[in-house]
Scaffold this active site. Structure first.
Site, PDB file in Angstrom:
ATOM      1  N   SER B  69       0.891  -1.274  -0.058  1.00  0.00           N
ATOM      2  CA  SER B  69       0.048  -0.093  -0.118  1.00  0.00           C
ATOM      3  C   SER B  69       0.723   1.015   0.062  1.00  0.00           C
ATOM      4  O   SER B  69       2.160   1.294   0.780  1.00  0.00           O
ATOM      5  CB  SER B  69      -0.968  -0.017   0.962  1.00  0.00           C
ATOM      6  OG  SER B  69      -1.102   1.265   1.347  1.00  0.00           O
ATOM      7  N   TYR B  93      -1.764  -0.816  11.509  1.00  0.00           N
ATOM      8  CA  TYR B  93      -1.967  -1.495   9.828  1.00  0.00           C
ATOM      9  C   TYR B  93      -0.599  -0.675   8.956  1.00  0.00           C
ATOM     10  O   TYR B  93      -0.690  -2.039   8.381  1.00  0.00           O
ATOM     11  CB  TYR B  93      -3.382  -0.338   9.098  1.00  0.00           C
ATOM     12  CG  TYR B  93      -2.994  -0.467   7.499  1.00  0.00           C
ATOM     13  CD1 TYR B  93      -3.941  -1.843   6.956  1.00  0.00           C
ATOM     14  CD2 TYR B  93      -3.040   0.613   6.927  1.00  0.00           C
ATOM     15  CE1 TYR B  93      -3.532  -2.399   5.719  1.00  0.00           C
ATOM     16  CE2 TYR B  93      -2.713   0.570   5.410  1.00  0.00           C
ATOM     17  CZ  TYR B  93      -3.396  -0.753   4.741  1.00  0.00           C
ATOM     18  OH  TYR B  93      -3.456  -0.930   3.343  1.00  0.00           O
ATOM     19  N   LYS B  97       1.799  -3.770   6.387  1.00  0.00           N
ATOM     20  CA  LYS B  97       2.897  -3.849   4.811  1.00  0.00           C
ATOM     21  C   LYS B  97       4.129  -3.118   4.644  1.00  0.00           C
ATOM     22  O   LYS B  97       4.061  -4.075   4.268  1.00  0.00           O
ATOM     23  CB  LYS B  97       2.114  -2.019   4.477  1.00  0.00           C
ATOM     24  CG  LYS B  97       0.345  -2.235   4.276  1.00  0.00           C
ATOM     25  CD  LYS B  97       0.037  -3.774   3.801  1.00  0.00           C
ATOM     26  CE  LYS B  97      -1.598  -4.279   3.260  1.00  0.00           C
ATOM     27  NZ  LYS B  97      -1.568  -5.470   2.458  1.00  0.00           N
TER      28      LYS B  97
END
Lengths: 291, 291
Positions: B69, B93, B97
């Site tokens: 992302s 989050y 990643k």
């Protein structure tokens, strides 16, 4: 022995016993092996810790002391390393430590009932003064003192020194060696600190605050053991930092802990263990079949 | 549905079928939820990926396309973001990643048979042109377009705009929206690229290369839908970056891929999905009982 990654085993353990706190030092720690087998390291160290934290939370045990490492300072631009120094990881082993530190900070942030102390070990050496408990690495030791010890007892012919052209007092790498008994005491101090209502997720260096070169350490070991350690000079080893030592002020101030032993005691106790147990927990026969 | 963290299930899957490659997009993705429940994110995203990689390696399947992302660019100091821009994570989050990207690089480095493409998604919106497949988030949508869509069909009274004092053309945040069909095509291009013998572990941005403000996006949606979207202006939301958009040159050059659709098509297809399925995959009754 319990496999931390086996959730059902950990759950059973926590269902049977009420734990007040956990000291988690179940980590793999060989840098070279982590480069060759990164998934082994991410699996054991990272999955193990996430699983442990989840089971702890589910059982209402939210007090943790975690074995981190000075490796999270990477190749420090400035020494001594303080707990506020920039962090970086330069190999998979280091990344597992850095990841776990960050996971712990997030966990505390999400639930302030969590009290977590991250202990950044510098270079643990020595052995218990009894001579009954010591380090016995399998295969070729990655760290200086276990290698020196195996040379002293005749298991290896000479110590290879990686790099003697560093910008240090004698050209060899400088580290902050800490006696394992001081390190153990640091964990007791950290456990006590967890009862401080103001504690959140805190980091402490565990070192002596003194830098010692490879040659200084070898000389101290020769004095303690009366053995001559033959040296072979070799080039720098990829990934090695030049000079790393701790600022210990925060641990002194907040944990009321400081290292009591110097390199003389470290070498004395290392040699005491080595001379009583020249083949560690194994036998002379096992020397040749180590993986 | 398979739980990636359940090693035995994944092992069974790989024992039954020979896979040439895996596209792994089984990740949780809500920033706010990750702050509240970090262990859920580390467990699902990180443990899931490590376990998948281990099982893939054990079965000789070493071709992976992973959904990363633009979140790994953190709050970018410069735009457009190129694949060489500095990386940082600003919430759990994002850390999942970033951690997974680093794990993938280590895995490739340890075993060059691994061929891994990390796709950094910018802001996927829109729906399949058929109107049969679209996004249907549970609870209050975290992202702009699902929220706009729910306002348009009358499920929510107004759109809250977080911050209209950013240093952008109209004061609202700027993002790089990409049509989900373009995003899907990017995965096909990545799969093709895996057969390139020169590929190692490579990163590609998937975006349009164009920045669009919140107000521009809302206006485009109003044009596409003929609906008025009432706005409520609110302060900036903690953690939001001001302006993020991609450099798409590397993907164009090496994947031979570029986004074909602009915000008009994104809004047209989003509205087509929304008007045909005002309650997504649910029903009007489910609107009030969403978690």
């Amino acid at each position: 022995m319990v496999d931390l990654r086996d959730r059902s085993v950990i759950q059973k353990l926590f269902a049977e016993t009420k734990f007040d706190a956990v000291i988690h030092f179940a980590g793999l720690k060989a840098v070279g092996e982590s480069v060759e087998k990164p998934l082994l390291y991410y699996d054991n160290n990272v999955i193990g810790t996430i699983t442990l934290l989840e089971v702890m939370a589910a059982h209402g045990c939210k007090n943790l002391v975690f074995s981190s490492s000075a490796t999270v300072y990477g190749w420090p631009k400035e020494v001594p390393c303080t707990e506020e120094s920039p962090l970086s990881a330069v190999n998979p082993y280091g990344r597992t430590k850095l990841f776990i530190e960050e996971i712990c900070r997030d966990v505390h942030h999400s639930d302030p009932e969590w009290k977590i102390i991250l202990l950044r070990y510098f270079n643990p050496v020595g052995a218990h003064p009894s001579g009954h408990i010591g380090e016995d690495p399998r295969g070729i030791p990655n760290n200086l003192m276990p290698f020196v010890q195996q040379v002293a007892v005749g298991r290896r012919p000479a110590l290879t020194v990686f790099g003697n052209d560093y910008a240090t007092k004698d050209g060899t790498g400088v580290r902050d060696y800490i006696h394992v008994v001081d390190l153990a005491d640091g964990h007791i101090a950290a456990l006590r600190k967890l009862s401080d209502p103001k504690i959140g997720c805190e980091v402490y260096n565990l070192g002596t605050g003194k830098g010692t070169s490879v040659l200084e350490m070898v000389n101290a070991f020769e004095r303690a053991s009366g053995k001559k350690i033959p040296l072979v000079m070799a080039g720098r080893r990829a990934g090695d930092a030049e000079i790393v030592y701790a600022s210990t002020k925060k641990a002194e101030r907040e944990l009321n802990w400081r290292a009591r032993y110097g390199i003389e005691e470290m070498c004395r106790d290392q040699w005491n263990w080595a001379s009583k147990n020249p083949y560690g927990y194994g036998s002379p026969e096992s020397n040749g079949v180590m993986k």
